[in-house]
Structure formats: C-alpha cells, structure tokens
Scaffold this motif. Structure first.
Motif, mmCIF file in Angstrom:
data_model
loop_
_atom_site.group_PDB
_atom_site.id
_atom_site.type_symbol
_atom_site.label_atom_id
_atom_site.label_comp_id
_atom_site.label_asym_id
_atom_site.label_seq_id
_atom_site.Cartn_x
_atom_site.Cartn_y
_atom_site.Cartn_z
ATOM 1 N N ALA A 3 5.125 -6.598 -7.674
ATOM 2 C CA ALA A 3 4.275 -5.380 -8.258
ATOM 3 C C ALA A 3 3.545 -6.062 -9.374
ATOM 4 O O ALA A 3 4.462 -7.137 -9.716
ATOM 5 N N ALA A 4 2.005 -5.874 -9.167
ATOM 6 C CA ALA A 4 2.006 -5.771 -10.895
ATOM 7 C C ALA A 4 2.535 -5.678 -11.927
ATOM 8 O O ALA A 4 2.967 -4.234 -11.597
ATOM 9 N N PRO A 43 -13.883 2.748 -22.086
ATOM 10 C CA PRO A 43 -12.681 4.096 -21.929
ATOM 11 C C PRO A 43 -11.689 4.311 -21.486
ATOM 12 O O PRO A 43 -10.346 4.884 -21.907
ATOM 13 N N SER A 44 -10.784 3.265 -20.776
ATOM 14 C CA SER A 44 -9.602 2.642 -20.177
ATOM 15 C C SER A 44 -9.572 1.672 -19.822
ATOM 16 O O SER A 44 -10.117 0.743 -19.241
ATOM 17 N N VAL A 45 -8.130 1.389 -18.835
ATOM 18 C CA VAL A 45 -8.139 0.404 -19.378
ATOM 19 C C VAL A 45 -6.522 0.465 -17.781
ATOM 20 O O VAL A 45 -5.777 1.019 -18.285
ATOM 21 N N GLU A 46 -6.612 -0.457 -17.111
ATOM 22 C CA GLU A 46 -5.659 -0.480 -16.709
ATOM 23 C C GLU A 46 -4.264 -1.607 -15.508
ATOM 24 O O GLU A 46 -5.818 -2.909 -15.254
ATOM 25 N N MET A 47 -3.554 -2.290 -15.267
ATOM 26 C CA MET A 47 -3.006 -3.063 -14.936
ATOM 27 C C MET A 47 -2.343 -3.023 -13.015
ATOM 28 O O MET A 47 -1.687 -2.205 -13.319
ATOM 29 N N VAL A 48 -3.531 -3.405 -12.243
ATOM 30 C CA VAL A 48 -2.808 -3.078 -11.036
ATOM 31 C C VAL A 48 -3.019 -4.164 -10.137
ATOM 32 O O VAL A 48 -2.836 -5.562 -10.295
ATOM 33 N N PRO A 49 -2.288 -3.957 -8.644
ATOM 34 C CA PRO A 49 -2.389 -5.750 -8.154
ATOM 35 C C PRO A 49 -3.892 -6.275 -7.598
ATOM 36 O O PRO A 49 -4.069 -5.654 -7.338
ATOM 37 N N GLY A 175 2.989 -12.983 -7.734
ATOM 38 C CA GLY A 175 2.817 -11.868 -8.929
ATOM 39 C C GLY A 175 1.594 -11.700 -9.580
ATOM 40 O O GLY A 175 1.604 -12.011 -10.639
ATOM 41 N N ALA A 176 0.499 -12.445 -9.391
ATOM 42 C CA ALA A 176 -0.720 -12.342 -10.200
ATOM 43 C C ALA A 176 -1.066 -11.068 -10.582
ATOM 44 O O ALA A 176 -0.273 -9.908 -9.531
ATOM 45 N N ALA A 177 -1.751 -10.408 -11.451
ATOM 46 C CA ALA A 177 -2.636 -9.481 -11.230
ATOM 47 C C ALA A 177 -3.471 -9.401 -12.189
ATOM 48 O O ALA A 177 -4.375 -10.474 -12.651
ATOM 49 N N ALA A 178 -4.262 -7.876 -12.326
ATOM 50 C CA ALA A 178 -5.524 -7.745 -12.583
ATOM 51 C C ALA A 178 -5.721 -7.135 -13.246
ATOM 52 O O ALA A 178 -4.468 -5.541 -13.130
ATOM 53 N N VAL A 202 -13.283 -7.249 -14.718
ATOM 54 C CA VAL A 202 -12.100 -7.961 -14.020
ATOM 55 C C VAL A 202 -11.052 -8.530 -14.673
ATOM 56 O O VAL A 202 -11.982 -9.596 -14.678
ATOM 57 N N LEU A 203 -10.196 -8.954 -15.022
ATOM 58 C CA LEU A 203 -9.747 -10.448 -15.427
ATOM 59 C C LEU A 203 -8.219 -10.498 -14.331
ATOM 60 O O LEU A 203 -7.641 -9.504 -14.326
ATOM 61 N N LEU A 204 -8.344 -11.260 -13.642
ATOM 62 C CA LEU A 204 -7.904 -11.607 -12.289
ATOM 63 C C LEU A 204 -6.958 -12.346 -13.133
ATOM 64 O O LEU A 204 -7.342 -13.502 -13.262
ATOM 65 N N LEU A 205 -5.612 -12.595 -13.415
ATOM 66 C CA LEU A 205 -4.552 -13.458 -14.179
ATOM 67 C C LEU A 205 -3.661 -13.946 -13.594
ATOM 68 O O LEU A 205 -3.379 -13.266 -12.519
ATOM 69 N N ASP A 206 -3.650 -15.483 -13.210
ATOM 70 C CA ASP A 206 -2.701 -15.782 -12.316
ATOM 71 C C ASP A 206 -0.891 -15.320 -13.255
ATOM 72 O O ASP A 206 -1.161 -14.570 -13.891
#
Length: 226
Positions: A3-4, A43-49, A175-178, A202-206
């Motif tokens: 999970a992210a 207005p908002s931000v979230e971290m997701v798989p 386990g990468a996250a966005a 979108v920031l797709l992180l390693d």
C-alpha cells in the motif's frame, strides 16, 4: 501489493500549504505567459497507490484528457504530470497564442503551447516547494500525451521508464506511490475571456522517495511549529 504510505492530517495540510505556495508562483509565471491574471489553487492533496491513479483521473476529469509529463530527480524522484480535460485546455492554448494566429494554424501549434504551459506550471511550483523543503529537484523535458487516464500516465513511460516500470510492478512489493494535487485554475484575460478548469498535478514517486518525502515533511512541520 504494497500500500502507498498514508499521510497524516498534518502532512496533508503541510503538502496542501506547500502546493498552494508553489502553485501561487506558477500563477504569476502563467499570467505573464497568457497576458492576464491567472489564479491557481490547491484545495486538497492525497497519496494513493499508483494503480489507482488512472481511475481517479477518469472519474474526476472528463476524458479525453491531456497531460504534460516530465521526469523528476532529487527529492521528488520519478515523474510529474499536469493533467486537464482536453476541452478545458483548449481555451488556455488559444489565450497563449497571439491573437493574429489564424485558427487553422492553432492545431499544429497546440502541443508546443501545452508543453510550455505544463513546463511553466510544474517547474515554477516544484522549484519553490523544493526550496522551502531544503531539498533539490530537477526536471526533464515535457512530453504531451492525450487520451484516457491510463494513456496520459503512459507519458511517464516516455520520460521516466524506470518509475513507470516500478509502478507497473507494484504488486511485487516495490511500493511506489502517487501524490495527487487537486488544482483549480481561473483566468481573467484581456477582453473579458475568462477560463475556469479543474485539473490534477500528479507526482508518481519511486519506492524510496515517498518515505524520504514524509521524513522531509516531518522536518518542515517541526520548523513551522517550533
């Protein structure tokens, strides 16, 4: 699937605050490019798989979509995307072009203008956020992709093959996250031509960057409350 990482309420608030500061700088730069007042907000931000991002984009924004993607190195290692509904991006393209450009010439100039718009927004915002966090960030050249959420995310395979491969192998536990920054854009352009459009950064992180970002956010929050 791994999970992210979950963001705490403080971390989400800090990222939204940083996003608004960075996007505020991008608003000024974009206003110069378009020749009018531009207001951008987060207005908002979230971290997701990563495997949830395409569906979220398709549900939140009406396809076809247009995305500008850039490779990231440094604190945000991976890929950055600026995504809008294609219908909402067309007025921005027209506003960025000189008024004497014939309508028949607009389609062939569209990708070039969108790439520059995305480059201005992403580079202005990310550079300021990285500076506030005290960490470096570098970006690559922009690439414009159209289509569904999945097709737009395919732009990351062009600019950052390694992060795209890692996201695709998330079920193997990499386990990468966005990070998804919801953005609202409004313009007040000369002649009264206002444009309003919602989009996403979108920031797709390693796999290493998500944890490093949270640690950096913790230090930033500590400085703010000290």
């Amino acid at each position: 699937m791994t999970a992210a990482p979950m963001l705490s309420e403080l971390e989400r608030d800090a990222l939204a605050e940083l996003g608004n500061i960075g996007i505020g700088k991008a608003s000024t730069a974009l206003g110069r490019m378009l020749g009018g007042l531009v207001t951008l907000s987060v207005p908002s931000v979230e971290m997701v798989p990563p495997d949830e991002v395409a569906g979220l984009l398709d549900r939140a924004l009406t396809p076809p979509l247009v995305g500008v993607s850039e490779r990231l190195d440094g604190l945000f290692a991976g890929c950055a995307l600026l995504v809008f509904p294609q219908a909402g991006s067309l007025p921005l393209v027209r506003a960025a072009l000189p008024p004497d450009v014939p309508a028949d010439d607009v389609p062939e100039l569209e990708d070039e203008v969108l790439a520059e718009l995305g480059n201005v927004v992403l580079n202005s915002a990310l550079a300021l956020v990285a500076n506030l966090l005290g960490e470096p960030v570098d970006t690559g050249l922009p690439v414009v992709i159209r289509g569904s959420g999945a097709e737009v995310l395919g732009g990351c395979a062009v600019v950052a093959p390694a992060i795209a491969a890692e996201a695709g192998a998330a079920q193997s536990g990499l386990g990468a996250a966005a990070l998804l920054f919801h953005i609202d854009l409004h313009t007040n352009l000369p002649g009264g031509d206002g444009v309003g459009v919602g989009g996403r950064v979108v920031l797709l992180l390693d796999s290493g960057s998500a944890g490093a970002l949270q640690a950096t956010l913790g230090r930033y929050i500590g400085r703010m409350v000290a």
